[in-house]
Design a protein around this motif. Structure first.
Motif, short mmCIF file in Angstrom:
data_model
loop_
_atom_site.label_atom_id
_atom_site.label_comp_id
_atom_site.label_asym_id
_atom_site.label_seq_id
_atom_site.Cartn_x
_atom_site.Cartn_y
_atom_site.Cartn_z
N ILE A 51 114.01 25.52 -0.82
CA ILE A 51 113.76 24.80 0.42
C ILE A 51 112.25 24.64 0.48
O ILE A 51 111.50 25.57 0.15
CB ILE A 51 114.31 25.57 1.62
CG1 ILE A 51 115.84 25.66 1.50
CG2 ILE A 51 113.89 24.91 2.93
CD1 ILE A 51 116.48 26.63 2.43
N ARG A 86 116.25 20.04 1.58
CA ARG A 86 115.83 20.46 2.92
C ARG A 86 114.37 20.88 2.91
O ARG A 86 113.89 21.48 1.96
CB ARG A 86 116.72 21.59 3.40
CG ARG A 86 118.17 21.09 3.56
CD ARG A 86 119.08 22.14 4.11
NE ARG A 86 119.11 23.31 3.24
CZ ARG A 86 119.53 24.50 3.64
NH1 ARG A 86 119.96 24.69 4.87
NH2 ARG A 86 119.53 25.52 2.81
N GLU A 117 115.97 15.98 3.82
CA GLU A 117 116.45 16.26 5.17
C GLU A 117 115.58 17.33 5.82
O GLU A 117 115.58 18.48 5.39
CB GLU A 117 117.89 16.72 5.12
CG GLU A 117 118.83 15.67 4.57
CD GLU A 117 120.26 16.16 4.43
OE1 GLU A 117 120.61 17.24 4.95
OE2 GLU A 117 121.03 15.45 3.76
N VAL A 119 114.48 20.08 8.30
CA VAL A 119 115.12 21.14 9.06
C VAL A 119 114.26 21.39 10.30
O VAL A 119 113.09 21.76 10.19
CB VAL A 119 115.23 22.43 8.22
CG1 VAL A 119 115.79 23.57 9.06
CG2 VAL A 119 116.06 22.19 6.98
#
Length: 148
Positions: A51, A86, A117, A119
């Motif tokens: 991430i 993410r 995407e 978070v």
């Protein structure tokens, strides 16, 4: 637990210091974090389990610091395959400038434009506020980690 790669854009060292604080907090929460002071798109594509947490300052003109500009250029010119990845953003700026927080917004937009995407909401740190950026990161990060 997640592995989080903290990609840093820094001119004067404040973003590096904030990234180090974030790393310690992430590690203390049971995740694994690494700080990347020279991020490139390959660091994202070669590590699909990571991430991404982008921690960048802004120059006075609202530009990205030199060490993170290559990543931004790769994102906007080469369109690496990072759809669905993410990420989060810590954006350091100074509201006394008309271009307040533009660099962080630009890299956030570049990530989103190619399908990554985000978070949670970005943490925007204002050098003119008088707030301690490390305390603000310590308050924001647990909520961000819960969203992972």
């Amino acid at each position: 637990m997640a592995r989080i790669q903290i990609m840093v854009g820094s001119e004067m060292g404040t973003a590096e210091s904030v990234a180090a604080t974030a790393k310690d907090l992430i590690d203390d929460a049971g995740h694994t974090a690494m700080v990347n002071p020279l991020p490139e798109a390959a660091d994202i594509t070669d590590n699909p389990q990571d991430i991404i947490l982008i921690c960048t300052s802004n120059t006075g003109a609202g530009d990205l610091p030199g060490n993170i500009q290559p990543l931004y250029l790769e994102l906007t010119r080469d369109f690496p395959s990072i759809a669905g990845r993410r990420y989060g953003v810590i954006n350091l700026g100074d509201s006394s400038y008309a271009t307040f927080a533009e660099a962080g917004r630009a890299i956030d937009e570049a990530m989103g434009d190619i399908g990554a995407e985000r978070v949670g909401e970005p943490l925007v740190l204002d050098a003119s506020s008088g707030d301690d950026p490390h305390e603000r990161v310590a308050a924001w990060l647990p909520e961000w980690l819960e969203l992972l």
